[in-house]
Design an enzyme around this catalytic site. Structure first.
Site, PDB file in Angstrom:
ATOM      1  N   GLY A  26      50.313  56.644 -20.747  1.00  0.00           N
ATOM      2  CA  GLY A  26      51.484  56.413 -21.584  1.00  0.00           C
ATOM      3  C   GLY A  26      52.015  54.992 -21.557  1.00  0.00           C
ATOM      4  N   LYS A  27      51.140  54.052 -21.287  1.00  0.00           N
ATOM      5  CA  LYS A  27      51.564  52.641 -21.211  1.00  0.00           C
ATOM      6  C   LYS A  27      52.183  52.169 -22.526  1.00  0.00           C
ATOM      7  CE  LYS A  27      48.242  49.560 -20.802  1.00  0.00           C
ATOM      8  NZ  LYS A  27      47.351  50.744 -20.788  1.00  0.00           N
ATOM      9  N   THR A  28      51.540  52.493 -23.633  1.00  0.00           N
ATOM     10  CA  THR A  28      52.065  52.072 -24.936  1.00  0.00           C
ATOM     11  C   THR A  28      53.354  52.806 -25.277  1.00  0.00           C
ATOM     12  OG1 THR A  28      49.842  51.570 -25.745  1.00  0.00           O
ATOM     13  CG2 THR A  28      51.553  51.890 -27.395  1.00  0.00           C
ATOM     14  N   THR A  29      53.421  54.075 -24.927  1.00  0.00           N
ATOM     15  CA  THR A  29      54.641  54.845 -25.165  1.00  0.00           C
ATOM     16  C   THR A  29      55.833  54.186 -24.488  1.00  0.00           C
ATOM     17  OG1 THR A  29      53.382  56.908 -25.340  1.00  0.00           O
ATOM     18  CG2 THR A  29      55.732  57.094 -24.827  1.00  0.00           C
ATOM     19  N   PRO A  37      60.728  61.654 -18.779  1.00  0.00           N
ATOM     20  CA  PRO A  37      60.153  62.998 -18.680  1.00  0.00           C
ATOM     21  C   PRO A  37      59.098  63.231 -19.757  1.00  0.00           C
ATOM     22  CG  PRO A  37      62.263  63.094 -19.789  1.00  0.00           C
ATOM     23  CD  PRO A  37      62.090  61.664 -19.347  1.00  0.00           C
ATOM     24  N   ARG A  38      58.375  64.308 -19.620  1.00  0.00           N
ATOM     25  CA  ARG A  38      57.428  64.687 -20.664  1.00  0.00           C
ATOM     26  C   ARG A  38      58.231  65.141 -21.878  1.00  0.00           C
ATOM     27  NH1 ARG A  38      51.928  65.993 -20.355  1.00  0.00           N
ATOM     28  NH2 ARG A  38      51.138  66.114 -22.490  1.00  0.00           N
ATOM     29  N   LEU A  39      58.128  64.416 -22.976  1.00  0.00           N
ATOM     30  CA  LEU A  39      58.927  64.686 -24.163  1.00  0.00           C
ATOM     31  C   LEU A  39      58.084  65.400 -25.215  1.00  0.00           C
ATOM     32  CD1 LEU A  39      60.611  61.168 -24.403  1.00  0.00           C
ATOM     33  CD2 LEU A  39      61.677  63.270 -23.555  1.00  0.00           C
ATOM     34  N   LYS A  64      48.916  43.138 -28.227  1.00  0.00           N
ATOM     35  CA  LYS A  64      47.908  43.925 -27.512  1.00  0.00           C
ATOM     36  C   LYS A  64      46.590  43.233 -27.829  1.00  0.00           C
ATOM     37  CE  LYS A  64      46.191  48.562 -26.584  1.00  0.00           C
ATOM     38  NZ  LYS A  64      46.515  48.523 -25.144  1.00  0.00           N
ATOM     39  N   ALA A  69      45.097  46.661 -21.254  1.00  0.00           N
ATOM     40  CA  ALA A  69      44.322  47.855 -21.580  1.00  0.00           C
ATOM     41  C   ALA A  69      43.974  48.551 -20.274  1.00  0.00           C
ATOM     42  CB  ALA A  69      43.043  47.476 -22.335  1.00  0.00           C
ATOM     43  N   GLY A  70      44.291  49.843 -20.174  1.00  0.00           N
ATOM     44  CA  GLY A  70      43.992  50.552 -18.938  1.00  0.00           C
ATOM     45  C   GLY A  70      44.836  50.045 -17.788  1.00  0.00           C
ATOM     46  N   THR A 114      44.259  54.458 -17.125  1.00  0.00           N
ATOM     47  CA  THR A 114      44.264  54.624 -18.573  1.00  0.00           C
ATOM     48  C   THR A 114      44.874  55.980 -18.912  1.00  0.00           C
ATOM     49  OG1 THR A 114      42.879  54.454 -20.556  1.00  0.00           O
ATOM     50  CG2 THR A 114      41.976  55.696 -18.702  1.00  0.00           C
ATOM     51  N   GLU A 115      45.335  56.131 -20.137  1.00  0.00           N
ATOM     52  CA  GLU A 115      45.918  57.386 -20.623  1.00  0.00           C
ATOM     53  C   GLU A 115      47.107  57.845 -19.775  1.00  0.00           C
ATOM     54  OE1 GLU A 115      45.023  58.772 -23.469  1.00  0.00           O
ATOM     55  OE2 GLU A 115      43.487  57.237 -23.755  1.00  0.00           O
ATOM     56  N   SER A 151      40.254  49.064 -27.990  1.00  0.00           N
ATOM     57  CA  SER A 151      39.097  49.824 -28.457  1.00  0.00           C
ATOM     58  C   SER A 151      39.589  51.170 -28.973  1.00  0.00           C
ATOM     59  CB  SER A 151      38.081  50.003 -27.322  1.00  0.00           C
ATOM     60  OG  SER A 151      38.698  50.551 -26.176  1.00  0.00           O
ATOM     61  N   GLU A 167      50.754  43.791 -23.879  1.00  0.00           N
ATOM     62  CA  GLU A 167      50.219  44.994 -23.235  1.00  0.00           C
ATOM     63  C   GLU A 167      48.732  44.842 -22.947  1.00  0.00           C
ATOM     64  OE1 GLU A 167      49.095  49.534 -24.242  1.00  0.00           O
ATOM     65  OE2 GLU A 167      50.958  48.837 -25.156  1.00  0.00           O
ATOM     66  N   ASP A 218      47.800  52.394 -30.787  1.00  0.00           N
ATOM     67  CA  ASP A 218      48.708  51.769 -29.824  1.00  0.00           C
ATOM     68  C   ASP A 218      49.265  50.454 -30.364  1.00  0.00           C
ATOM     69  OD1 ASP A 218      48.233  53.854 -28.119  1.00  0.00           O
ATOM     70  OD2 ASP A 218      46.890  52.760 -26.790  1.00  0.00           O
TER      71      ASP A 218
END
Length: 229
Positions: A15-18, A206-208, A38, A119-120, A12-13, A42, A117, A55
């Site tokens: 960046g899956k949705t990104t 990359p980290r944007l 999706k 979750a987690g 989780t967390e 939660s 998508e 998301d």
């Protein structure tokens, strides 16, 4: 030809949705129609229109088809906890049988490119002995694996791919989302991931500073999925 994929992550967390929003944007800019689902989320916020999840809204924003929020995210829960626990607190039993019809309605809209998508990670509980991975299996969708690149990601990525394939699904590709740019030996880790994941890499993101769908799409390649660019 309609193409649909189930998007999962190594955790989780990560960046899956990104990444999913970036993939949808990349498809749209080729002229393809897009849709997304999706099915369960939660951590939703109360609005005058009902519970809304950031998301799910990000995915909806990249859908070229006119979809209502409830079509994209039919099961929304307020507590920012595991979906099965949030559902239990609301007296809702999550099951594959309940999620399937809503997702199939989105798939039946016939968009050229559709993402569902999760979750987690891959093994997210629903109710009883069912997991969200069972929904992907029931849908028989190929999977896109989002790897959150940070310490420990190689183990998570390889185990996730093994679990997906053991469940009988094909991993169509993976995306390296660099959530920790300070990861030691980043290039070496990316090379190890490429060697350990024998499926196409759809991009290294990359980290944007502003991870908009448009910015993320610049780092993605849909050609391995058979999508013309």
């Amino acid at each position: 030809m309609s193409r649909a994929y189930f998007v999962t992550g190594t955790d989780t967390e990560i960046g899956k949705t990104t990444i999913a929003a970036g993939l949808l944007h990349a498809a749209r800019r080729t002229g393809l129609s897009t849709a997304a689902a999706k099915p369960v989320a939660s951590g939703c916020v109360a609005t005058p229109d009902g519970l809304r999840n950031d998301d799910a809204l990000a995915l909806l924003d990249q859908c070229s088809l006119a979809l209502a929020y409830d079509e994209v995210n039919p099961f929304a829960f307020a507590p920012a906890i595991a979906p099965h626990l949030a559902a239990r607190e609301e007296g809702v039993e999550l099951s594959v049988a309940r999620l399937l019809p809503a997702v199939r309605r989105v798939l039946q809209r016939g968009a050229d490119f559709t993402l569902v998508e999760g979750a987690g990670g891959w093994r997210v509980p629903l109710a009883g002995d069912e997991n969200l991975s069972d929904l992907a299996v029931a849908l028989e969708l190929p999977v896109i694996l989002v790897v959150g690149v940070r310490l420990g990601c190689i183990n998570h990525a390889v185990l996730s791919l093994e679990a997906i394939e053991r469940d009988g699904l094909r991993v169509a590709g993976w995306v390296a989302n660099i959530v920790d740019p300070q990861t030691s030996r980043l290039d070496e880790n990316l090379a190890t991931l490429a060697g350990g994941l024998p499926v196409p890499c759809l991009g290294r993101v990359p980290r944007l500073s502003r991870a908009t769908a448009e910015a993320v799409a610049e780092h993605l390649d849909l050609a391995p999925l058979g999508v013309a660019l």
